[in-house]
Design a protein around this motif. Structure first.
Motif, PDB file in Angstrom:
ATOM      1  N   GLU A  85     -47.614-105.980  -6.794  1.00 36.46           N
ATOM      2  CA  GLU A  85     -48.692-104.997  -6.824  1.00 36.46           C
ATOM      3  C   GLU A  85     -48.682-104.191  -8.109  1.00 36.46           C
ATOM      4  O   GLU A  85     -49.727-103.888  -8.681  1.00 36.46           O
ATOM      5  CB  GLU A  85     -48.598-104.063  -5.613  1.00 36.46           C
ATOM      6  CG  GLU A  85     -49.004-104.675  -4.285  1.00 36.46           C
ATOM      7  CD  GLU A  85     -47.957-105.608  -3.690  1.00 36.46           C
ATOM      8  OE1 GLU A  85     -46.850-105.721  -4.280  1.00 36.46           O
ATOM      9  OE2 GLU A  85     -48.235-106.239  -2.659  1.00 36.46           O
ATOM     10  N   ILE A  86     -47.489-103.834  -8.604  1.00 34.50           N
ATOM     11  CA  ILE A  86     -47.396-103.042  -9.829  1.00 34.50           C
ATOM     12  C   ILE A  86     -47.855-103.862 -11.032  1.00 34.50           C
ATOM     13  O   ILE A  86     -48.725-103.457 -11.801  1.00 34.50           O
ATOM     14  CB  ILE A  86     -45.951-102.550 -10.047  1.00 34.50           C
ATOM     15  CG1 ILE A  86     -45.530-101.614  -8.913  1.00 34.50           C
ATOM     16  CG2 ILE A  86     -45.832-101.825 -11.382  1.00 34.50           C
ATOM     17  CD1 ILE A  86     -44.056-101.241  -8.936  1.00 34.50           C
ATOM     18  N   ASP A  87     -47.269-105.043 -11.184  1.00 37.43           N
ATOM     19  CA  ASP A  87     -47.528-105.868 -12.362  1.00 37.43           C
ATOM     20  C   ASP A  87     -48.985-106.325 -12.418  1.00 37.43           C
ATOM     21  O   ASP A  87     -49.673-106.157 -13.433  1.00 37.43           O
ATOM     22  CB  ASP A  87     -46.604-107.088 -12.330  1.00 37.43           C
ATOM     23  CG  ASP A  87     -46.145-107.505 -13.718  1.00 37.43           C
ATOM     24  OD1 ASP A  87     -46.904-107.280 -14.667  1.00 37.43           O
ATOM     25  OD2 ASP A  87     -45.041-108.041 -13.858  1.00 37.43           O
ATOM     26  N   SER A 110     -46.943-112.696 -21.207  1.00 40.03           N
ATOM     27  CA  SER A 110     -46.773-113.345 -19.913  1.00 40.03           C
ATOM     28  C   SER A 110     -45.359-113.919 -19.825  1.00 40.03           C
ATOM     29  O   SER A 110     -44.406-113.233 -20.171  1.00 40.03           O
ATOM     30  CB  SER A 110     -47.845-114.432 -19.735  1.00 40.03           C
ATOM     31  OG  SER A 110     -47.789-115.005 -18.442  1.00 40.03           O
ATOM     32  N   SER A 111     -45.215-115.143 -19.391  1.00 36.80           N
ATOM     33  CA  SER A 111     -43.882-115.717 -19.217  1.00 36.80           C
ATOM     34  C   SER A 111     -43.927-117.234 -19.316  1.00 36.80           C
ATOM     35  O   SER A 111     -44.910-117.874 -18.913  1.00 36.80           O
ATOM     36  CB  SER A 111     -43.313-115.322 -17.850  1.00 36.80           C
ATOM     37  OG  SER A 111     -42.108-116.016 -17.581  1.00 36.80           O
ATOM     38  N   PHE A 112     -42.866-117.798 -19.843  1.00 40.96           N
ATOM     39  CA  PHE A 112     -42.689-119.247 -19.846  1.00 40.96           C
ATOM     40  C   PHE A 112     -42.818-119.770 -18.412  1.00 40.96           C
ATOM     41  O   PHE A 112     -42.255-119.209 -17.482  1.00 40.96           O
ATOM     42  CB  PHE A 112     -41.299-119.584 -20.401  1.00 40.96           C
ATOM     43  CG  PHE A 112     -40.888-121.015 -20.202  1.00 40.96           C
ATOM     44  CD1 PHE A 112     -41.609-122.041 -20.752  1.00 40.96           C
ATOM     45  CD2 PHE A 112     -39.763-121.323 -19.453  1.00 40.96           C
ATOM     46  CE1 PHE A 112     -41.232-123.369 -20.574  1.00 40.96           C
ATOM     47  CE2 PHE A 112     -39.362-122.637 -19.259  1.00 40.96           C
ATOM     48  CZ  PHE A 112     -40.101-123.669 -19.831  1.00 40.96           C
ATOM     49  N   GLY A 113     -43.606-120.824 -18.240  1.00 43.33           N
ATOM     50  CA  GLY A 113     -43.773-121.421 -16.925  1.00 43.33           C
ATOM     51  C   GLY A 113     -44.828-120.771 -16.061  1.00 43.33           C
ATOM     52  O   GLY A 113     -45.001-121.149 -14.900  1.00 43.33           O
ATOM     53  N   ARG A 119     -44.435-122.886  -7.724  1.00 43.52           N
ATOM     54  CA  ARG A 119     -43.698-122.640  -6.478  1.00 43.52           C
ATOM     55  C   ARG A 119     -42.847-121.390  -6.574  1.00 43.52           C
ATOM     56  O   ARG A 119     -42.377-120.873  -5.568  1.00 43.52           O
ATOM     57  CB  ARG A 119     -42.795-123.833  -6.164  1.00 43.52           C
ATOM     58  CG  ARG A 119     -43.527-125.136  -5.875  1.00 43.52           C
ATOM     59  CD  ARG A 119     -42.528-126.238  -5.661  1.00 43.52           C
ATOM     60  NE  ARG A 119     -41.699-126.445  -6.862  1.00 43.52           N
ATOM     61  CZ  ARG A 119     -40.592-127.176  -6.884  1.00 43.52           C
ATOM     62  NH1 ARG A 119     -40.155-127.751  -5.758  1.00 43.52           N
ATOM     63  NH2 ARG A 119     -39.902-127.314  -7.997  1.00 43.52           N
ATOM     64  N   PHE A 120     -42.627-120.925  -7.809  1.00 41.39           N
ATOM     65  CA  PHE A 120     -41.770-119.762  -8.031  1.00 41.39           C
ATOM     66  C   PHE A 120     -42.624-118.488  -8.064  1.00 41.39           C
ATOM     67  O   PHE A 120     -43.570-118.406  -8.852  1.00 41.39           O
ATOM     68  CB  PHE A 120     -40.991-119.914  -9.335  1.00 41.39           C
ATOM     69  CG  PHE A 120     -40.137-121.153  -9.379  1.00 41.39           C
ATOM     70  CD1 PHE A 120     -38.917-121.186  -8.725  1.00 41.39           C
ATOM     71  CD2 PHE A 120     -40.574-122.286 -10.056  1.00 41.39           C
ATOM     72  CE1 PHE A 120     -38.134-122.326  -8.749  1.00 41.39           C
ATOM     73  CE2 PHE A 120     -39.793-123.432 -10.085  1.00 41.39           C
ATOM     74  CZ  PHE A 120     -38.572-123.456  -9.428  1.00 41.39           C
ATOM     75  N   PRO A 121     -42.313-117.508  -7.218  1.00 40.69           N
ATOM     76  CA  PRO A 121     -43.147-116.310  -7.098  1.00 40.69           C
ATOM     77  C   PRO A 121     -43.429-115.601  -8.422  1.00 40.69           C
ATOM     78  O   PRO A 121     -44.562-115.179  -8.678  1.00 40.69           O
ATOM     79  CB  PRO A 121     -42.343-115.417  -6.146  1.00 40.69           C
ATOM     80  CG  PRO A 121     -41.553-116.367  -5.313  1.00 40.69           C
ATOM     81  CD  PRO A 121     -41.185-117.483  -6.245  1.00 40.69           C
ATOM     82  N   TYR A 122     -42.407-115.461  -9.266  1.00 45.90           N
ATOM     83  CA  TYR A 122     -42.605-114.736 -10.529  1.00 45.90           C
ATOM     84  C   TYR A 122     -43.564-115.488 -11.444  1.00 45.90           C
ATOM     85  O   TYR A 122     -44.491-114.904 -12.016  1.00 45.90           O
ATOM     86  CB  TYR A 122     -41.259-114.532 -11.221  1.00 45.90           C
ATOM     87  CG  TYR A 122     -41.334-113.691 -12.468  1.00 45.90           C
ATOM     88  CD1 TYR A 122     -41.454-112.303 -12.400  1.00 45.90           C
ATOM     89  CD2 TYR A 122     -41.276-114.285 -13.727  1.00 45.90           C
ATOM     90  CE1 TYR A 122     -41.519-111.528 -13.541  1.00 45.90           C
ATOM     91  CE2 TYR A 122     -41.335-113.518 -14.879  1.00 45.90           C
ATOM     92  CZ  TYR A 122     -41.456-112.143 -14.787  1.00 45.90           C
ATOM     93  OH  TYR A 122     -41.519-111.385 -15.935  1.00 45.90           O
ATOM     94  N   MET A 123     -43.370-116.806 -11.583  1.00 45.15           N
ATOM     95  CA  MET A 123     -44.245-117.618 -12.427  1.00 45.15           C
ATOM     96  C   MET A 123     -45.664-117.660 -11.855  1.00 45.15           C
ATOM     97  O   MET A 123     -46.645-117.640 -12.596  1.00 45.15           O
ATOM     98  CB  MET A 123     -43.708-119.046 -12.548  1.00 45.15           C
ATOM     99  CG  MET A 123     -42.268-119.150 -12.994  1.00 45.15           C
ATOM    100  SD  MET A 123     -41.953-118.375 -14.592  1.00 45.15           S
ATOM    101  CE  MET A 123     -40.265-118.900 -14.877  1.00 45.15           C
ATOM    102  N   LYS A 124     -45.745-117.697 -10.519  1.00 42.37           N
ATOM    103  CA  LYS A 124     -47.059-117.707  -9.876  1.00 42.37           C
ATOM    104  C   LYS A 124     -47.791-116.405 -10.142  1.00 42.37           C
ATOM    105  O   LYS A 124     -48.987-116.403 -10.453  1.00 42.37           O
ATOM    106  CB  LYS A 124     -46.893-117.914  -8.368  1.00 42.37           C
ATOM    107  CG  LYS A 124     -48.217-117.975  -7.609  1.00 42.37           C
ATOM    108  CD  LYS A 124     -47.988-118.313  -6.143  1.00 42.37           C
ATOM    109  CE  LYS A 124     -49.319-118.445  -5.406  1.00 42.37           C
ATOM    110  NZ  LYS A 124     -49.115-118.850  -3.983  1.00 42.37           N
ATOM    111  N   MET A 125     -47.085-115.269 -10.027  1.00 47.64           N
ATOM    112  CA  MET A 125     -47.691-113.967 -10.286  1.00 47.64           C
ATOM    113  C   MET A 125     -48.216-113.891 -11.710  1.00 47.64           C
ATOM    114  O   MET A 125     -49.360-113.459 -11.954  1.00 47.64           O
ATOM    115  CB  MET A 125     -46.669-112.857 -10.060  1.00 47.64           C
ATOM    116  CG  MET A 125     -47.161-111.466 -10.437  1.00 47.64           C
ATOM    117  SD  MET A 125     -45.858-110.218 -10.336  1.00 47.64           S
ATOM    118  CE  MET A 125     -44.825-110.678 -11.741  1.00 47.64           C
ATOM    119  N   LYS A 126     -47.404-114.326 -12.672  1.00 50.04           N
ATOM    120  CA  LYS A 126     -47.819-114.288 -14.073  1.00 50.04           C
ATOM    121  C   LYS A 126     -49.033-115.180 -14.312  1.00 50.04           C
ATOM    122  O   LYS A 126     -49.939-114.828 -15.070  1.00 50.04           O
ATOM    123  CB  LYS A 126     -46.653-114.710 -14.974  1.00 50.04           C
ATOM    124  CG  LYS A 126     -45.513-113.707 -15.022  1.00 50.04           C
ATOM    125  CD  LYS A 126     -45.944-112.381 -15.626  1.00 50.04           C
ATOM    126  CE  LYS A 126     -44.783-111.429 -15.821  1.00 50.04           C
ATOM    127  NZ  LYS A 126     -45.197-110.120 -16.365  1.00 50.04           N
TER     128      LYS A 126
END
Length: 220
Positions: A85-87, A110-113, A119-126
């Motif tokens: 929610e923050i990001d 953003s982020s690599f990937g 499937r990874f929450p952090y990569m999906k969020m980005k």
């Protein structure tokens, strides 16, 4: 001469952007939105530091005048709840406000990937943040996808072991797996792409930088 606005100016990448912008001959003014004052080493007559809670940035961003480039170096740690929610909230709402203000170029760290289908929450969020901002159709959108971020932080996002490993792998064939990138390399890559002249009347341009280290070497 260009005017630039930055959010996340006290973080690793954001502070690198602010530092480079303050010394760039082509930059007339930098508006830095932060939740706490910029440290003394980042203060400059060229910089206006607007200190507010991030929830209050939107109205001030919409009121920006003659701002050519908007940079988001804003991001939370993966261990802060609720990170999503923050990001997403701050980045997307700030981008919408910048579009209303007539900003031509939006630069996102953003982020690599990153991928909305990951499937990874952090990569999906980005990836979801990227898609939302691309959908706003800025004349130019620059997306930077660094790997493991290297550099000194007050509160490291990654463990000391990972940071040490990332530094030790630089220049080796194993670096392709972690893509260790320093904050100033991310900033140089972003500004290299952002400072390029826009073509009037052209279709919205999306530039995705998968290897900021290589692009940073072109920055002068």
């Amino acid at each position: 001469m260009v005017n630039v606005a930055v959010i996340g100016g006290t973080g690793l990448c954001g502070s690198a952007f602010v530092k480079l912008l303050s010394s760039a001959p082509s930059v007339e003014k930098v508006t830095a939105f932060t939740r706490s004052p910029l440290p003394e080493n980042l203060q400059s007559p060229k910089i206006e530091n607007i200190v507010k809670d991030s929830k209050e940035w939107t109205s001030s961003i919409e009121s920006l005048e003659n701002t050519d480039i908007f940079v988001s170096g804003f991001g939370t740690t993966r261990h802060v709840d609720p990170t999503y929610e923050i990001d997403t909230g701050v980045n997307i709402e700030s981008a919408k406000a910048a579009r209303k203000a007539g900003v031509n170029t939006f630069v996102l760290v953003s982020s690599f990937g990153a991928s909305a289908g990951s499937r990874f929450p952090y990569m999906k969020m980005k990836g979801q943040i990227e898609d939302e901002i691309i959908g706003l159709k800025f004349p130019r959108t620059v997306i930077l996808r660094p790997g493991l971020l290297l550099g000194d932080r007050e509160k490291p996002k990654s463990g000391k072991f990972l940071l040490t490993l990332g530094k030790s792998l630089r220049g080796t064939f194993l670096d392709r797996f972690v893509r260790g990138t320093y904050g100033d390399e991310v900033a140089k890559a972003g500004l290299y792409e952002a400072f390029k002249p826009l073509t009037p009347g052209a279709e919205p341009e999306v530039i995705i930088v998968e290897t900021p280290v290589a692009t940073a070497q072109k920055y002068e």
